[in-house]
Scaffold this motif. Structure first.
Motif, PDB file in Angstrom:
ATOM      1  N   GLU A   1       0.415  -0.977   0.264  1.00 17.27           N
ATOM      2  CA  GLU A   1      -0.085  -0.164   0.362  1.00 17.27           C
ATOM      3  C   GLU A   1       1.214   1.459   0.166  1.00 17.27           C
ATOM      4  O   GLU A   1       0.638   2.114  -0.851  1.00 17.27           O
ATOM      5  CB  GLU A   1      -1.061   0.152   1.113  1.00 17.27           C
ATOM      6  CG  GLU A   1      -1.791   1.297   1.230  1.00 17.27           C
ATOM      7  CD  GLU A   1      -2.872   1.136   2.375  1.00 17.27           C
ATOM      8  OE1 GLU A   1      -3.221   2.205   2.625  1.00 17.27           O
ATOM      9  OE2 GLU A   1      -3.031   0.105   3.308  1.00 17.27           O
ATOM     10  N   SER A   2       1.913   1.228   1.100  1.00 19.27           N
ATOM     11  CA  SER A   2       3.218   2.491   0.499  1.00 19.27           C
ATOM     12  C   SER A   2       3.649   2.900   0.000  1.00 19.27           C
ATOM     13  O   SER A   2       3.589   3.887  -1.076  1.00 19.27           O
ATOM     14  CB  SER A   2       3.408   2.347   2.102  1.00 19.27           C
ATOM     15  OG  SER A   2       2.722   2.309   3.238  1.00 19.27           O
TER      16      SER A   2
ATOM     17  N   SER B   1       2.828   1.732  -3.423  1.00 19.83           N
ATOM     18  CA  SER B   1       2.027   2.051  -4.921  1.00 19.83           C
ATOM     19  C   SER B   1       1.329   3.692  -4.736  1.00 19.83           C
ATOM     20  O   SER B   1       1.264   3.980  -4.802  1.00 19.83           O
ATOM     21  CB  SER B   1       0.496   1.250  -4.697  1.00 19.83           C
ATOM     22  OG  SER B   1      -0.182   1.523  -3.699  1.00 19.83           O
ATOM     23  N   THR B   2       1.354   4.260  -3.454  1.00 19.01           N
ATOM     24  CA  THR B   2       1.151   5.608  -2.600  1.00 19.01           C
ATOM     25  C   THR B   2       2.160   6.378  -2.669  1.00 19.01           C
ATOM     26  O   THR B   2       1.561   7.275  -4.054  1.00 19.01           O
ATOM     27  CB  THR B   2       0.706   5.579  -1.558  1.00 19.01           C
ATOM     28  OG1 THR B   2      -0.397   5.246  -0.770  1.00 19.01           O
ATOM     29  CG2 THR B   2       0.252   7.227  -0.639  1.00 19.01           C
ATOM     30  N   ASP B   3       3.883   5.740  -2.929  1.00 21.74           N
ATOM     31  CA  ASP B   3       4.619   6.863  -2.897  1.00 21.74           C
ATOM     32  C   ASP B   3       5.052   6.475  -4.300  1.00 21.74           C
ATOM     33  O   ASP B   3       5.861   8.010  -5.000  1.00 21.74           O
ATOM     34  CB  ASP B   3       5.809   5.957  -2.281  1.00 21.74           C
ATOM     35  CG  ASP B   3       5.650   6.543  -0.777  1.00 21.74           C
ATOM     36  OD1 ASP B   3       5.053   7.464  -0.461  1.00 21.74           O
ATOM     37  OD2 ASP B   3       6.926   6.096  -0.121  1.00 21.74           O
TER      38      ASP B   3
ATOM     39  N   SER C   1      -1.486   4.053  -6.689  1.00 24.97           N
ATOM     40  CA  SER C   1      -2.256   3.554  -5.506  1.00 24.97           C
ATOM     41  C   SER C   1      -3.652   3.033  -6.245  1.00 24.97           C
ATOM     42  O   SER C   1      -3.695   4.534  -7.179  1.00 24.97           O
ATOM     43  CB  SER C   1      -2.495   4.761  -4.653  1.00 24.97           C
ATOM     44  OG  SER C   1      -3.438   4.024  -3.615  1.00 24.97           O
TER      45      SER C   1
ATOM     46  N   GLU D   1      -0.445  -3.147  -8.653  1.00 22.00           N
ATOM     47  CA  GLU D   1      -0.196  -4.149  -8.104  1.00 22.00           C
ATOM     48  C   GLU D   1       0.465  -5.685  -7.821  1.00 22.00           C
ATOM     49  O   GLU D   1       0.825  -5.816  -7.356  1.00 22.00           O
ATOM     50  CB  GLU D   1      -1.005  -3.576  -6.684  1.00 22.00           C
ATOM     51  CG  GLU D   1      -1.613  -1.733  -5.747  1.00 22.00           C
ATOM     52  CD  GLU D   1      -2.341  -1.804  -5.200  1.00 22.00           C
ATOM     53  OE1 GLU D   1      -3.303  -2.743  -4.661  1.00 22.00           O
ATOM     54  OE2 GLU D   1      -2.155   0.009  -4.487  1.00 22.00           O
TER      55      GLU D   1
ATOM     56  N   LYS E   1       3.520   1.229   8.010  1.00 18.25           N
ATOM     57  CA  LYS E   1       2.535   1.833   8.400  1.00 18.25           C
ATOM     58  C   LYS E   1       2.852   3.778   9.076  1.00 18.25           C
ATOM     59  O   LYS E   1       1.814   4.862   8.242  1.00 18.25           O
ATOM     60  CB  LYS E   1       1.516   1.211   8.742  1.00 18.25           C
ATOM     61  CG  LYS E   1       1.406   0.616   7.816  1.00 18.25           C
ATOM     62  CD  LYS E   1      -0.463  -0.668   8.386  1.00 18.25           C
ATOM     63  CE  LYS E   1      -0.717  -1.804   7.796  1.00 18.25           C
ATOM     64  NZ  LYS E   1      -1.689  -2.214   8.229  1.00 18.25           N
TER      65      LYS E   1
END
Length: 489
Positions: A75-76, A78-80, A84, A90, A201
């Motif tokens: 998750e991190s 994909s955000t960075d 995302s 993913e 997280k």
């Protein structure tokens, strides 16, 4: 040892009869001869070979680590990296590693036979170091995929070479125990990835640290292999007899070199190097053992082990357990089963562990099917689901997990061992990828009861297959196994 008899003038001569020999000299020399025979026939010390095995199992640790390294940080990541919510991207981050592993596994046999087992380890460590570094430094999806693919190629080359190397350098009486080290190292790698990923997280950019950490054991592997023994089997095949004897002395001790070389000469022939064609794996006298190995790996994946891992977090969350705690429970069950396998592998044997393992997995799937059929979401259904899942992982780790990777190098003849292992491992990766790709769509269309019933059926088929086709290899030398399995020329 020759017994020489002396007369009063201290010159050697042949005596006409045993009755003229000095009985004291005869007894002394007989005792020396018997001591030499006992030393030769006794089991070599495991302490000589275990350091080499432990270095080789760093590959298994890296395998487990990289299989789990993106689970928590995905998750991190994909955000960075700006993808995302893109489930396809993913999925690619996870599956690209499997694609690289498939390519690496196809090449592993030719690499292991071409440059030797030690250099093959070093070559598999190199793309893992480079790939992990690229993944840690990248600022876009493309860089992440390139890094994951490179890591995957190293993971594809490493496990077959590890199984080969551990099998070929291990004394027969502890070969199964050493093979269990591989599964334990894989479990430790998975658990290590879980713990390293926990701060992700709460700490920005921590996922980069997760990738950097993996470069450390890979570098240790590459450096430590400089000091490890080369496989005497590979050296013998290359005609390097004196070097093979020197490596046997490192691994077994000087008193066991002659017997090890004599055993090796029963089936290995140095003039067969590079004479094998790929087509020989698919028909002829080698087909049976290659078929057994490939089918074992296919059944291992069709049992649903990856599907259980994928679905575990969902089941535990429905029971009110956090995903981190769920992963810890699954990791403990996996490690406990591996320790049981370590204890029993050379006592009960490979075949027994396989049969009991697949039987236990079938029972676990039956519990899952029963839980899915219970009305509502009561505590009974949840307990059955959670218990069935942990039992499945435990019984998998006892046999179906570690045994195929150990059994294959044992049953494959020396001439085709590396290339056949590569072929069988490629079958493993194909089925691994297919199960991972199709699990969620099948779950949606078939439902848990039917899908888990299918997995349980494959487990029962595996029990029948093992009973009919797998021979017990416990305590046998590789040459004895080869002679038993293959029709001789």
């Amino acid at each position: 040892m020759w017994i020489r008899l002396r007369d009063s003038s201290s010159t050697y001569k042949r005596m006409p009869s045993r009755e003229y020999a000095n009985p004291v000299d005869i007894e002394e020399n007989s005792a020396l001869l018997q001591n030499g025979m006992d030393q030769e026939t006794s089991s070599p010390s495991w302490k000589l070979s275990v350091p080499h095995v432990l270095v080789a199992t760093l590959v298994a640790f890296l395998f487990g680590y990289h299989m789990g390294v993106v689970n928590e940080p995905l998750e991190s990541i994909s955000t960075d990296l700006g993808f995302s919510g893109n489930t396809l991207a993913e999925g690619l981050v996870v599956s690209t590693c499997l694609a690289g592993a498939f390519v690496g596994s196809l090449l592993s046999g030719w690499i292991a036979d071409g440059v030797g087992r030690r250099k093959a380890f070093q070559l598999c460590a190199l793309p893992m170091i480079i790939g992990a570094s690229i993944s840690a430094m990248t600022n876009n999806l493309e860089g992440m995929l390139l890094g994951r693919f490179l890591v995957g190629t190293g993971l594809g080359v490493g496990p077959p070479v590890t199984s080969l190397y551990v099998t070929e350098i291990s004394p027969a009486f502890v070969r199964g125990t050493y093979g269990s080290f591989i599964q334990i190292a894989t479990c430790l790698g998975l658990i290590g990835a879980l713990f390293i990923g926990m701060p992700v997280k709460n700490t920005a950019g921590w996922w980069r640290v997760c990738f950097w950490v993996s470069a450390i054991p890979a570098a240790i592997l590459a450096l430590a292999m400089v000091f490890c023994a080369e496989s005497p089997h590979w050296l013998y095949k290359r005609g390097r007899i004196a070097e093979a004897e020197a490596e046997f002395e490192k691994l077994l001790g000087g008193s066991h070199v002659k017997s090890a070389m004599a055993e090796l000469s029963k089936s290995d022939r140095g003039d067969e190097t590079d004479s094998m064609k790929f087509s020989e794996l698919l028909y002829g006298r080698h087909f049976r053992v290659v078929f057994i190995g490939s089918t074992l790996f296919a059944l291992q994946q069709l049992s649903g082990i990856n599907a259980v891992f994928y679905f575990s977090s969902t089941v535990f969350r429905s029971a009110g357990v956090s995903s981190n705690l769920a992963n810890i429970f699954v990791g403990i069950a996996n490690l406990l089963g591996s320790i049981i396998a370590l204890i029993l592998m050379d006592k009960l044997g490979r075949k027994v562990l396989l049969m009991w393992s697949f039987s236990g997995m079938a029972l676990s799937m039956a519990l899952q099917v029963t839980a899915a059929g219970l009305p509502g979401s009561g505590s009974g259904a949840l307990y059955l689901s959670v218990g069935g899942m942990l039992l499945f992982v435990l019984t998998f780790a006892v046999g179906a997990g570690p045994v195929p990777g150990l059994l294959l190098p044992e049953i494959l003849p020396s001439r085709i061992r590396a290339k056949a292992m590569a072929f069988c491992m490629s079958v493993h990766w194909v089925f691994n990828f297919c199960v991972g790709l199709l699990f969620l769509p099948l779950l949606e269309h078939l439902g848990r009861r039917l899908l888990y019933s299918i997995f349980g059926t494959f487990c029962l088929l595996a029990v029948v297959f093992v009973k009919r086709n797998v021979m017990e290899t416990k305590g046998k030398t590789l040459q004895e196994i080869e002679i038993a399995l293959l029709p001789q020329d």
